[in-house]
Write an enzyme that holds these catalytic residues in place. Structure first.
Site: not given
Length: 275
Positions: A194, A132, A225
């Site tokens: 994602d 991330c 994600h």
């Protein structure tokens, strides 16, 4: 391998409050070999700092024979404790992400590499990884020529150039400028579902890397994600896929920092076309 856990509070120059950054260190422990040396890996966290999932991820790397450093990203705003994976914690982490200066993110990365290089149980061969926000930070860490490989999991904000204060980072600008060309090896891993990085965004990152002749691999997998987060993943954790990609990452680390191959020398010869 067995592992040990400790931390170092390292002075910073760019923290406006003059506070140090806490860098957690997880290292292999081989009884009977007090002078053993290992390669180092910087693990950059999500917007929640060094949480349980991040620590477990780092611990798995350390147990493979690497000294791992985990910086506490938001030392300018609060202590090194994990930020909760709830709504308030998510809002807080996202707010900090665009209040912190890009230069301060880069300083944190430099300090983490400096720390690893100074430890008596690290041989100075360094790689980076993260997820991330941490994926983007691992990407930027690759600009440091001491970092011989970076594996970036679902890195956010690279395509939109929106990291840091002012939401105007220069990550892809620096790639186009050649700052990653002839540096270490880069691996980008994204889930095709994602919602944080669109197909167009992934295509932009891939094209920019290829146009700049960066040594890079680009993996797109069937995942959302945060698919490697084994806690509070909001139904997105894929344990089997995480295990597979962890093995892929370790192959990269073993090949690039696990052994000393000497300086890379490219002969520029074209690859022979054979069947």
């Amino acid at each position: 391998m067995l592992i040990t856990k400790t931390y170092h509070d390292v002075p910073t120059k760019l923290d406006p409050n003059g506070r140090p950054i806490r860098i957690f260190v997880i290292a292999p422990n081989v009884p009977g070999y007090p002078n053993a040396k290992f390669p180092g890996v910087v693990v950059f966290s999500e917007i929640y700092q060094v949480t349980g999932p991040v620590e477990r991820f780092a611990g798995q790397i350390a147990s493979q024979g690497y000294v791992v450093a985990c910086p506490s990203t938001y030392h300018e705003f609060e202590g090194p404790e994990p930020i909760p994976y709830d709504v308030e914690g998510t809002d807080r982490g996202n707010r900090y992400k665009i209040e912190k200066e890009v230069a301060a993110y880069d300083e944190d990365a430099t300090l983490a590499v400096d720390l690893l290089s100074s430890l008596k149980n690290c041989n100075g061969r360094i790689a980076a990884t993260g997820m991330c926000l941490g994926g983007h930070l691992a990407f930027r860490a690759a600009f440091d020529r001491r970092v011989l490989a970076s594996v970036c999991f679902f890195a956010t904000d690279i395509h939109s150039a929106s990291l840091g204060k002012g939401k105007n980072d220069d990550s892809l600008v620096r790639v186009r400028r050649g700052d990653l060309t002839n540096n270490g090896e880069l691996v980008m891993i994204f889930g095709k579902q994602d919602t944080h990085v669109s197909r167009e965004g992934r295509d932009l990152i891939r094209k920019t890397l290829e146009d700049a002749n960066v040594i890079a691999s680009f993996l797109e997998v069937q995942a959302q994600h945060a698919f490697i987060r084994d806690e509070s993943s909001k139904g997105r954790w894929d344990a089997a896929l995480t295990r597979s990609l962890f093995s892929y990452m370790m192959e990269v680390f073993e090949r690039t920092i696990g052994r000393d191959l000497g300086e890379r020398v490219g002969d520029g010869a074209p690859v022979e076309h054979v069947c």
